[in-house]
Motif scaffolding. Sequence first.
Motif, PDB file in Angstrom:
ATOM      1  N   ALA A 150      37.743  60.984  32.919  1.00  6.24           N
ATOM      2  CA  ALA A 150      38.656  61.395  33.998  1.00  6.24           C
ATOM      3  C   ALA A 150      39.932  62.022  33.436  1.00  6.24           C
ATOM      4  O   ALA A 150      40.395  63.056  33.936  1.00  6.24           O
ATOM      5  CB  ALA A 150      38.994  60.193  34.874  1.00  6.24           C
TER       6      ALA A 150
ATOM      7  N   TRP B 101      40.895  65.866  34.319  1.00  7.12           N
ATOM      8  CA  TRP B 101      42.114  66.154  35.068  1.00  7.12           C
ATOM      9  C   TRP B 101      43.194  66.793  34.191  1.00  7.12           C
ATOM     10  O   TRP B 101      43.981  67.604  34.670  1.00  7.12           O
ATOM     11  CB  TRP B 101      42.635  64.898  35.756  1.00  7.12           C
ATOM     12  CG  TRP B 101      41.733  64.528  36.890  1.00  7.12           C
ATOM     13  CD1 TRP B 101      40.809  63.531  36.911  1.00  7.12           C
ATOM     14  CD2 TRP B 101      41.619  65.197  38.147  1.00  7.12           C
ATOM     15  NE1 TRP B 101      40.132  63.523  38.102  1.00  7.12           N
ATOM     16  CE2 TRP B 101      40.613  64.539  38.890  1.00  7.12           C
ATOM     17  CE3 TRP B 101      42.256  66.285  38.732  1.00  7.12           C
ATOM     18  CZ2 TRP B 101      40.246  64.918  40.172  1.00  7.12           C
ATOM     19  CZ3 TRP B 101      41.894  66.652  40.011  1.00  7.12           C
ATOM     20  CH2 TRP B 101      40.899  65.980  40.713  1.00  7.12           C
TER      21      TRP B 101
ATOM     22  N   TRP C 120      34.477  61.847  42.133  1.00  9.13           N
ATOM     23  CA  TRP C 120      35.678  61.204  41.595  1.00  9.13           C
ATOM     24  C   TRP C 120      35.991  59.905  42.324  1.00  9.13           C
ATOM     25  O   TRP C 120      36.526  58.967  41.728  1.00  9.13           O
ATOM     26  CB  TRP C 120      36.848  62.186  41.602  1.00  9.13           C
ATOM     27  CG  TRP C 120      36.556  63.262  40.601  1.00  9.13           C
ATOM     28  CD1 TRP C 120      36.159  64.528  40.859  1.00  9.13           C
ATOM     29  CD2 TRP C 120      36.556  63.112  39.186  1.00  9.13           C
ATOM     30  NE1 TRP C 120      35.922  65.197  39.688  1.00  9.13           N
ATOM     31  CE2 TRP C 120      36.153  64.343  38.637  1.00  9.13           C
ATOM     32  CE3 TRP C 120      36.837  62.068  38.315  1.00  9.13           C
ATOM     33  CZ2 TRP C 120      36.045  64.563  37.271  1.00  9.13           C
ATOM     34  CZ3 TRP C 120      36.726  62.285  36.957  1.00  9.13           C
ATOM     35  CH2 TRP C 120      36.329  63.520  36.445  1.00  9.13           C
TER      36      TRP C 120
END
Length: 123
Positions: free
Chosen positions: A21, A25, A49
Amino acid sequence: MSQMMFTIARRIMGIAIVLVALTYWGAKLFEYDLPDYDVPSWVHSPALWGGMAFLGVWAWMPVLRPVGNKQVSLAQEMPRQFQSPEQVQNQPFEMNGMWCIIWNGQYMVWDDTSQQWTPYRGN
């Protein structure tokens, strides 16, 4: 042993989810683009997500299971090895911050004021 291995695997999976993640991101935030590499469209979906967030939280939640009475006792009671007086006759031991002894099957505590053993009457 297998319960411990399962917990370790959960934690490692949680770390992997967090790393994936953060990488995704971070790359999206800095608009980093790898040439000749295109991720599938479902990688950008909120459902993925949301699922990753759910799995990440689950992986790091404490594993709750009942504690057996042989593992811990929060009661103010005699230690288990001293519950049968014949095992430790006349051997001093510490219990609840006091020195105790079993004398003829009765629990006695040391009284600092009288400097002698007195019968144990609880706290």
